[in-house]
Design a protein around this motif. Structure first.
Motif, PDB file in Angstrom:
ATOM      1  N   MET A 213      42.258  53.595  98.495  1.00 56.01           N
ATOM      2  CA  MET A 213      42.842  53.423  97.222  1.00 56.01           C
ATOM      3  C   MET A 213      42.146  52.088  96.767  1.00 56.01           C
ATOM      4  SD  MET A 213      46.756  52.695  95.827  1.00 56.01           S
ATOM      5  CE  MET A 213      47.276  54.285  96.521  1.00 56.01           C
ATOM      6  N   SER A 214      41.612  52.026  95.519  1.00 57.93           N
ATOM      7  CA  SER A 214      41.140  50.635  94.950  1.00 57.93           C
ATOM      8  C   SER A 214      41.973  49.775  94.901  1.00 57.93           C
ATOM      9  CB  SER A 214      40.132  51.282  93.926  1.00 57.93           C
ATOM     10  OG  SER A 214      41.130  51.599  92.817  1.00 57.93           O
ATOM     11  N   THR A 215      41.375  48.491  94.755  1.00 54.02           N
ATOM     12  CA  THR A 215      42.439  47.388  94.349  1.00 54.02           C
ATOM     13  C   THR A 215      42.983  47.541  92.971  1.00 54.02           C
ATOM     14  OG1 THR A 215      40.910  45.932  95.749  1.00 54.02           O
ATOM     15  CG2 THR A 215      42.414  44.824  94.369  1.00 54.02           C
ATOM     16  N   LEU A 216      42.108  47.972  92.106  1.00 48.83           N
ATOM     17  CA  LEU A 216      42.952  48.086  90.804  1.00 48.83           C
ATOM     18  C   LEU A 216      43.978  49.198  90.717  1.00 48.83           C
ATOM     19  CD1 LEU A 216      42.631  47.404  87.617  1.00 48.83           C
ATOM     20  CD2 LEU A 216      40.883  49.413  87.406  1.00 48.83           C
ATOM     21  N   VAL A 217      43.717  50.363  91.398  1.00 49.60           N
ATOM     22  CA  VAL A 217      44.748  51.373  91.263  1.00 49.60           C
ATOM     23  C   VAL A 217      45.916  50.737  91.937  1.00 49.60           C
ATOM     24  CG1 VAL A 217      45.220  53.556  92.280  1.00 49.60           C
ATOM     25  CG2 VAL A 217      42.957  53.285  91.019  1.00 49.60           C
ATOM     26  N   ALA A 218      45.717  50.021  93.096  1.00 54.30           N
ATOM     27  CA  ALA A 218      46.877  49.649  93.839  1.00 54.30           C
ATOM     28  C   ALA A 218      47.670  48.672  93.003  1.00 54.30           C
ATOM     29  CB  ALA A 218      46.370  49.048  95.036  1.00 54.30           C
TER      30      ALA A 218
END
Length: 300
Positions: free
Chosen positions: A1-6
């Protein structure tokens, strides 16, 4: 999971958690210090509706009615605890413990499943947009009643057998409590299996592919059947406590069945047919609701 999505998930979960803390606080204030009626269940219903209005305010403020999604599973265990605490059965009542275990396991599993699939506040359940769009200029009342208040009332009706079970001395057989306990846990297990299989399919599916594996090969909507069976189990707990009230204690399960068969399933089926041409073959072969072996595929 990308930092932005998280970050988007975390941001949304924090906002929703704040909304629920405020909603529960408003309900608690009403129950503790607000005017009371002569009936504990009615006081709870009023508090439940006030809490729903708080969530509705957040839904409108963020333009996302999925603020309400977790309400289905978060509020019922709080009702149970409040009713049990307010009654005279005490913490030693084994029947109350059995219904409490079923409700708590159901609530934890369903809420955890929602959290695990929550992408963030940029996402809203597609059915909500459809309801508002179909309502036209009445979209605001449709949002309030169809998406928020009516489901709250449906769940409350479904919980009334629990009210009976944890506030009245038992007048029915204990074996029926055991049946209710087994049916309830079995329903939760079926929902968990269906959700797990669907998540696995979602990760690997090809465009247009239809889910018809595992329990989804025995029912096109095993999760809804499991959910309906859970509410049947609550009704059985109520009947075990008050057999003379059996004539109305299944009202909640019937309401849930009407919701699934009259709204949720037709909407899901229509959407699947529009997006997945192969879904018609699944309809022809796999039972709609009650699980049973699928029919053999027709041969040309």
């Amino acid at each position: 999971m990308s930092t932005l999505v998280a970050a988007r998930r975390s941001h949304g979960l924090v906002r929703i958690t704040i909304a629920y803390v405020i909603a529960v606080a408003v309900a608690a204030v009403w129950l503790l210090w607000g005017p009371t009626t002569s009936a504990l269940w009615l006081d709870t219903l009023i508090a439940d509706l006030f809490a729903t209005l708080v969530i509705f305010a957040f839904s409108r403020g963020y333009r996302n009615s999925s603020f309400y999604d977790a309400y289905w599973s978060v509020i019922p265990p709080l009702m149970l605890v409040y009713w049990w605490w307010s009654g005279d059965l005490g913490v030693g009542d084994i029947r109350s413990w059995m219904v409490a275990i079923v409700v708590m396991v159901w609530a934890i599993r369903l809420t955890a499943n929602w959290v695990s699939t929550f992408p963030g506040l940029h996402h809203e359940d597609w059915r909500y947009g459809m309801i508002r769009e179909n309502a036209g200029r009445w979209s605001w009342p449709a949002d309030l009643f169809a998406i928020h208040l009516i489901p709250t009332i449906q769940v409350f009706i479904g919980m009334l057998p629990v009210y009976v079970a944890v506030t009245r001395p038992a007048d029915g057989p204990f074996w029926l409590v055991v049946v209710a306990f087994v049916v309830g846990l079995g329903a939760i297990f079926l929902e968990a299996v269906a959700d797990r299989q669907l998540r696995g399919f979602t990760v690997t599916r090809r465009p247009g592919e239809v889910m018809d594996r595992g329990v989804w090969g025995w029912s096109r909507h095993p999760n809804y059947f499991g959910e309906f069976s859970f509410w049947v189990a609550l009704a059985l707990f109520g009947v075990a406590a008050a057999p003379s009230d059996a004539w109305w204690l299944f009202a909640g399960a019937i309401v849930m069945l009407a919701l699934f068969e009259g709204a949720s399933i037709p909407m899901m089926e229509k959407r699947s047919l529009e997006r997945r041409p192969g879904y018609q073959a699944v309809i022809d072969r796999v039972p709609r609701f009650v699980p049973r072996p699928p029919r053999s595929a027709s041969r040309g």
